[in-house]
Design a protein around this motif. Sequence first.
Motif, PDB file in Angstrom:
ATOM      1  N   ASP A 129       0.835  -1.195   0.000  1.00  0.00           N
ATOM      2  CA  ASP A 129       0.000   0.000   0.000  1.00  0.00           C
ATOM      3  C   ASP A 129       0.872   1.249   0.000  1.00  0.00           C
ATOM      4  O   ASP A 129       2.099   1.163  -0.050  1.00  0.00           O
ATOM      5  N   LYS A 130       0.243   2.410   0.084  1.00  0.00           N
ATOM      6  CA  LYS A 130       0.997   3.672   0.006  1.00  0.00           C
ATOM      7  C   LYS A 130       1.982   3.836   1.152  1.00  0.00           C
ATOM      8  O   LYS A 130       2.934   4.601   1.047  1.00  0.00           O
ATOM      9  N   ASN A 131       1.772   3.110   2.251  1.00  0.00           N
ATOM     10  CA  ASN A 131       2.692   3.151   3.387  1.00  0.00           C
ATOM     11  C   ASN A 131       3.728   2.038   3.322  1.00  0.00           C
ATOM     12  O   ASN A 131       4.428   1.786   4.297  1.00  0.00           O
ATOM     13  N   HIS A 132       3.772   1.337   2.202  1.00  0.00           N
ATOM     14  CA  HIS A 132       4.685   0.217   1.948  1.00  0.00           C
ATOM     15  C   HIS A 132       4.456  -0.954   2.885  1.00  0.00           C
ATOM     16  O   HIS A 132       5.369  -1.714   3.201  1.00  0.00           O
ATOM     17  N   LYS A 133       3.237  -1.110   3.353  1.00  0.00           N
ATOM     18  CA  LYS A 133       2.870  -2.264   4.162  1.00  0.00           C
ATOM     19  C   LYS A 133       2.412  -3.380   3.211  1.00  0.00           C
ATOM     20  O   LYS A 133       1.622  -3.145   2.309  1.00  0.00           O
ATOM     21  N   GLN A 134       2.924  -4.595   3.446  1.00  0.00           N
ATOM     22  CA  GLN A 134       2.566  -5.736   2.592  1.00  0.00           C
ATOM     23  C   GLN A 134       1.229  -6.314   2.999  1.00  0.00           C
ATOM     24  O   GLN A 134       0.951  -6.478   4.180  1.00  0.00           O
ATOM     25  N   HIS A 135       0.430  -6.644   1.989  1.00  0.00           N
ATOM     26  CA  HIS A 135      -0.852  -7.304   2.188  1.00  0.00           C
ATOM     27  C   HIS A 135      -0.825  -8.570   1.334  1.00  0.00           C
ATOM     28  O   HIS A 135      -0.852  -8.490   0.113  1.00  0.00           O
ATOM     29  N   PHE A 136      -0.733  -9.726   1.985  1.00  0.00           N
ATOM     30  CA  PHE A 136      -0.627 -10.994   1.266  1.00  0.00           C
ATOM     31  C   PHE A 136      -2.007 -11.538   0.917  1.00  0.00           C
ATOM     32  O   PHE A 136      -2.952 -11.418   1.709  1.00  0.00           O
ATOM     33  N   GLU A 137      -2.106 -12.158  -0.242  1.00  0.00           N
ATOM     34  CA  GLU A 137      -3.339 -12.797  -0.679  1.00  0.00           C
ATOM     35  C   GLU A 137      -3.383 -14.197  -0.087  1.00  0.00           C
ATOM     36  O   GLU A 137      -2.360 -14.822   0.127  1.00  0.00           O
ATOM     37  N   LYS A 138      -4.560 -14.687   0.148  1.00  0.00           N
ATOM     38  CA  LYS A 138      -4.715 -16.040   0.717  1.00  0.00           C
ATOM     39  C   LYS A 138      -4.966 -17.041  -0.359  1.00  0.00           C
ATOM     40  O   LYS A 138      -5.424 -16.823  -1.385  1.00  0.00           O
TER      41      LYS A 138
END
Length: 102
Positions: free
Chosen positions: A93-102
């Motif tokens: 995201d814009k804050n460079h936080k990773q969001h993993f898909e399941k």
Amino acid sequence: MRWLIGIVLVVTMLFAGIYGFIQYKVSTVQERVAEYMVKEQHVKKEDFKAKGFMANRSGDKNYMVEVKVKGDPNYYYYYRTSKDQVKLEFYLDKNHKQHFEK
């Protein structure tokens, strides 16, 4: 002296072959993800950038593509499965936080 030249040629050909194979895999995954973005995500080709890279992961996830869509703050990371499907691995995201898909 001849055997030294022969060894150098063999090693050079080996490295060239490995490099060529990696470039081929990255290129084909990048093309497939670009096709996926246009056909399945309905994003115009001029509205996104796709850059393939080697990710140092196992299996299909070793060759990934970073996608940046114009006007979207997220960066998306896709890979192609052995069944020629494109899967989203994660996005930043814009804050460079990773969001993993399941």
